[in-house]
Design an enzyme around this catalytic site. Structure first.
Site, mmCIF file in Angstrom:
data_model
loop_
_atom_site.group_PDB
_atom_site.id
_atom_site.type_symbol
_atom_site.label_atom_id
_atom_site.label_comp_id
_atom_site.label_asym_id
_atom_site.label_seq_id
_atom_site.Cartn_x
_atom_site.Cartn_y
_atom_site.Cartn_z
ATOM 1 N N SER A 1 0.830 -1.208 0.000
ATOM 2 C CA SER A 1 0.000 0.000 0.000
ATOM 3 C C SER A 1 0.860 1.252 0.000
ATOM 4 C CB SER A 1 -0.881 0.000 1.251
ATOM 5 O OG SER A 1 -1.506 1.249 1.411
ATOM 6 N N TYR B 1 -1.252 -0.579 10.341
ATOM 7 C CA TYR B 1 -1.438 -1.122 8.982
ATOM 8 C C TYR B 1 -0.300 -0.637 8.079
ATOM 9 C CZ TYR B 1 -3.472 -1.271 4.235
ATOM 10 O OH TYR B 1 -3.687 -1.468 2.891
#
Ligand SMILES: NC(=O)c1ccc[n+]([C@@H]2O[C@H](COP(=O)([O-])OP(=O)(O)OC[C@H]3O[C@@H](n4cnc5c(N)ncnc54)[C@H](OP(=O)(O)O)[C@@H]3O)[C@@H](O)[C@H]2O)c1
Length: 251
Positions: free
Chosen positions: A146, A160
């Protein structure tokens, strides 16, 4: 003349919806066998199998990738339908949106377990299986990372983001470790994409809000991330390994 070469099979974690579903459907269209996972989406998984068509070799397997036995079980299932030539570590969770202080220990561990520990274990299973082969025919590991690995995602999900930065490091290190064995290891670092992951994090309107900050003026659709993954799995990317491919609309 028919040959008895076993069908090439690719394992995709988290294939029941979102980016993973598009990866599964793209691969099926290209005639690849696919075994994909989900942990609690029987209906959606059956729908993906149906959408891939009758001739396709696509199978959804319900298992939680954080189960220590999951990698061996999953690879055994995939090996029973052909030769495993690729692993796409796509399944991921963000945990609830908010500052670090609001995260419980259990939530923090879950994000690390799904995004990092399970990914590393699945890579390890691939490495062990592939080390037994006699030729160095190409194999691929693709990790879906990501843009958060670069931005850190303050006040949203820094843990995350940290797991995705770790996945990037895993990608770079494994590409160097496994290159001599013909194993290519790459990551696709997706920007914000229109999937249910945002609603699960507690903010279904996030993609609409984020779109303003994206240079090209919109978030990604899942197929735009999937295309990068399937390109990395194709013969066209023959000299690419150790890449962190940003697919972010310019961020
Ligand atoms: N969407 C974005 O904006 C975005 C941006 C950057 C990167 N990414 C990354 O892209 C990947 C896919 O995201 P997405 O947005 O497509 O997510 P999604 O729509 O929430 O889909 C996640 C998929 O993973 C499966 N899954 C989750 N936990 C699992 C587990 N423990 N065991 C087995 N399967 C599991 C889910 O099925 P079950 O629910 O049944 O388990 C589902 O099939 C993730 O790694 C995510 O971090 C997404």
């Amino acid at each position: 003349m028919t040959t008895n070469r076993p069908r090439p099979v690719i394992i995709v974690t988290g294939g029941s919806r979102g980016i993973g579903r598009q990866i599964v459907e793209d691969l099926a269209r290209k005639g690849r066998g696919v075994v994909f996972t989900h942990s609690a989406s029987d209906h959606e998984a059956a729908e993906v199998e149906r959408a891939c068509g009758v001739g396709a070799s696509v199978r959804g397997v319900r298992l939680d990738i954080t189960d220590p036995n999951a990698p061996e079980h999953l690879f055994d299932i995939a090996a029973s339908s052909g030769t495993i030539v690729g692993l796409v570590n796509n399944a991921g969770v963000t945990g609830p949106l908010g500052p670090l202080g609001a995260l419980s220990d259990e939530q923090l561990r879950r994000v690390v377990d799904v995004n990092l520990i399970a990914t590393a274990r699945l890579c390890r299973e691939a490495v062990r299986r592939w080390s037994e082969r006699t030729s160095h025919e190409r194999r691929d590991i693709i990790n879906v990372s990501s843009i958060a690995a670069r931005t850190g995602s303050p006040n949203e999900y820094v843990v995350y983001a940290a797991t995705k930065a770790a996945v990037d490091a895993l990608t770079i290190g494994l590409a160097k470790e496994l290159g001599p064995a013909g194993i290519h290891v790459n990551a696709v670092r997706a920007g914000t994409t229109n999937t249910t992951i945002h609603a699960k994090a507690g903010d279904p309107g996030r993609p609409r809000r984020i779109a303003e900050a994206v240079p090209i003026g919109r978030v990604a659709e899942p197929n735009e991330i999937a295309t990068a993954v399937t390109w990395l799995l194709s013969a066209e990317s023959s000299y690419v390994s150790g890449a962190l491919l940003d697919v972010t609309g310019g961020i």
